[in-house]
Design an enzyme around this catalytic site. Structure first.
Site, PDB file in Angstrom:
ATOM      1  N   ASP B  12       0.876  -1.168   0.000  1.00 53.18           N
ATOM      2  CA  ASP B  12       0.000   0.000   0.000  1.00 53.18           C
ATOM      3  C   ASP B  12       0.912   1.216   0.000  1.00 53.18           C
ATOM      4  O   ASP B  12       1.724   1.379   0.916  1.00 53.18           O
ATOM      5  CB  ASP B  12      -0.881   0.019   1.255  1.00 53.18           C
ATOM      6  CG  ASP B  12      -1.975  -1.041   1.195  1.00 53.18           C
ATOM      7  OD1 ASP B  12      -2.008  -1.808   0.220  1.00 53.18           O
ATOM      8  OD2 ASP B  12      -2.783  -1.106   2.142  1.00 53.18           O
ATOM      9  N   ASP B 131     -14.190  -5.659  -3.527  1.00 51.62           N
ATOM     10  CA  ASP B 131     -14.213  -5.637  -2.071  1.00 51.62           C
ATOM     11  C   ASP B 131     -15.556  -6.205  -1.642  1.00 51.62           C
ATOM     12  O   ASP B 131     -16.594  -5.606  -1.900  1.00 51.62           O
ATOM     13  CB  ASP B 131     -14.066  -4.201  -1.544  1.00 51.62           C
ATOM     14  CG  ASP B 131     -12.692  -3.621  -1.871  1.00 51.62           C
ATOM     15  OD1 ASP B 131     -11.770  -4.396  -2.187  1.00 51.62           O
ATOM     16  OD2 ASP B 131     -12.547  -2.385  -1.813  1.00 51.62           O
TER      17      ASP B 131
END
Lengths: 211, 257
Positions: B12, B131
């Site tokens: 990330d 997601d």
């Protein structure tokens, strides 16, 4: 200074392959180009390719790359990668059937059509690291047999001209992942994305005299 | 003997640094992305994923430079996700050296974008990130929905149906993050991972919630994932990639060792 022309016909990212060539041979000049004169003047030629074969062949023809490849064939070492290999074959079944360059005998077929692939519930595209069974060739120098290379493709080559085959792989069926004829070598996998084994193959190509 | 299952460390990235949020909130610094990617490459990672979690304009330029630098030094596949909304975003990332891009929210707001992108760049470089959160109550037949905005906004879209639709639109791979698990280290949501993996023809990457090596094994064996993605267990050196690969191989999973 030695030089290599990476033929740019507008399909996909050539940054990776150019960087990988520079990485293994800092003293080689890498040209990313479709300029016939520059390609003619280079010691070696690399034919890359990603995406759909119909678009690739359309651009190859529009830019005269078909003629360039035919002119360079037999003159200097040439490496085809992924769709670059498929483009060298006679014909692909992708996009309802596309005629290719016909420099190598054999056809390109869809994994998803094969009963053995369906029965094994194998995913298409064939994506990831698979083992490559070598046939003797100078470009395998320093690479162990059954080394893994990175693949990403939904169509595969299987030729009846078995004397061309420099390597095979298995994914529900056996198919051809490296073909060789005189100073031409073509691979289905991505050497520029296959870490140490791939870099070794590129280095071997940059040192290969085509014999 | 055949195709190996993949381990994909996920970085990330925000403002040119690797960070990892626990349940998307608590941010800890884990280093320079190119250095981290090089370390994973040396350890034998099968691919790398960069997720741009800042996604502002300045951040996007920083990300392009980071991708260029990584692609000049690390020769394994790289996927870049986060804030990919237009074909121009994709073109920039691919030209910088990315091999695939992850499309997440933009696919939900405009599914046709996936079709356009696959048509222009080829399905092989289009990863649709999903997601998913379980929305059924205990005792009900399991059902999962797509969430956006870091897992805060439900969309009412069924996750399995969505995955099938995205593959029909040209996705070459599905990156499935099970949101209720992410960062809490209880393992992947194996139910939704398996349901989607069995429903689609393309490879599925399991993501979210890895806390130990058994979670990776479960993702492949029970979840039927083709690849497993993890972040913090590798960033903070709880486990190394070779350790993870050896352990998975010892459980009968084909790995690139």
């Amino acid at each position: 200074m030695k030089s290599i022309a990476v033929i740019d016909y507008g399909m996909g990212n050539l940054h990776s392959v150019a960087k990988a060539l520079e990485h293994v041979c800092p003293d080689t000049r890498v040209y990313v180009t479709n300029d016939a004169a520059k390609i003619e003047a280079s010691d070696r030629v690399l034919l890359p390719g990603v995406g759909a074969i119909r678009d690739c062949m359309a651009e190859i023809k529009r830019l005269g790359v078909d003629q360039i490849v035919a002119d360079q064939m037999g003159k200097k070492p040439m490496l085809g990668i992924c769709v670059g290999m498929q483009a060298l074959m006679q014909r692909s079944s992708e996009n309802d059937g596309v005629d290719c360059l016909g420099q190598l005998t054999g056809e390109v077929s869809f994994f998803g059509d094969q009963a053995s692939v369906k029965e094994a519930h194998l995913k298409v595209p064939h994506m990831g690291w698979n083992q490559v069974q070598q046939q003797p060739h100078k470009l395998w120098h320093g690479i162990e047999d059954h080394s893994r290379f990175y693949f990403v493709h939904s169509y595969y080559v299987r030729t009846k001209a078995r004397d061309l085959v420099a390597a095979t792989c298995n994914y529900g069926l056996e198919f051809d992942v490296a073909l060789a004829r005189e100073n031409l070598f073509a691979v289905q996998f991505h050497p520029e994305k296959s870490q140490a084994a791939g870099l070794q193959l590129l280095q071997n190509f940059l040192q290969w005299d085509g014999s | 003997m055949g195709l190996a299952k993949r381990i994909i460390p996920c970085l990330d990235v925000n403002n040119g640094r690797v960070v990892k949020g626990v349940q998307f909130v608590d941010i800890r610094d884990a280093g320079d992305p190119v250095e981290v990617a090089k370390r994973y490459n040396e350890q034998g990672a099968d691919e790398i994923t960069f997720l741009d979690i800042g996604a502002t304009h300045e951040n996007r330029d920083t990300m392009v430079h980071t991708v260029e630098k990584m692609a000049s030094e690390v020769f394994i596949p790289l996927t870049v996700g986060g804030g990919i909304r237009t074909c121009e975003d994709i073109r920039r990332m691919l030209n910088a050296g990315a091999d695939k891009v992850g499309i997440n929210s933009a696919a939900v707001f405009n599914p046709d974008f996936v079709q356009q992108a696959a048509g222009r760049f080829g399905a092989q470089c289009i990863v649709v990130a999903i997601d998913a959160k379980r929305v059924s109550a205990a005792g009900e037949a399991p059902r999962w929905e797509i969430f956006t905005h870091g897992g805060r906004k439900p969309t009412g879209i069924d996750a399995v149906e969505w995955a099938i639709k995205m593959v029909n639109y040209g996705a070459g791979e599905i990156l499935l993050t099970s949101m209720d698990q992410d960062g809490v280290k209880n393992g992947y949501d194996l139910g939704v991972t398996r349901a989607i993996s069995e429903a689609v023809s393309v490879p599925v990457i399991a993501s979210g919630g890895v806390g130990n090596l058994d979670h990776l094994v479960d993702g492949v064996i029970t979840g039927k994932a083709d690849a497993v993605l993890a972040a913090s267990i590798f960033h903070f050196n709880e486990y190394t990639i070779p350790q993870a690969k050896k352990y998975m191989a010892s459980k009968g999973i084909e790995m690139r060792l």
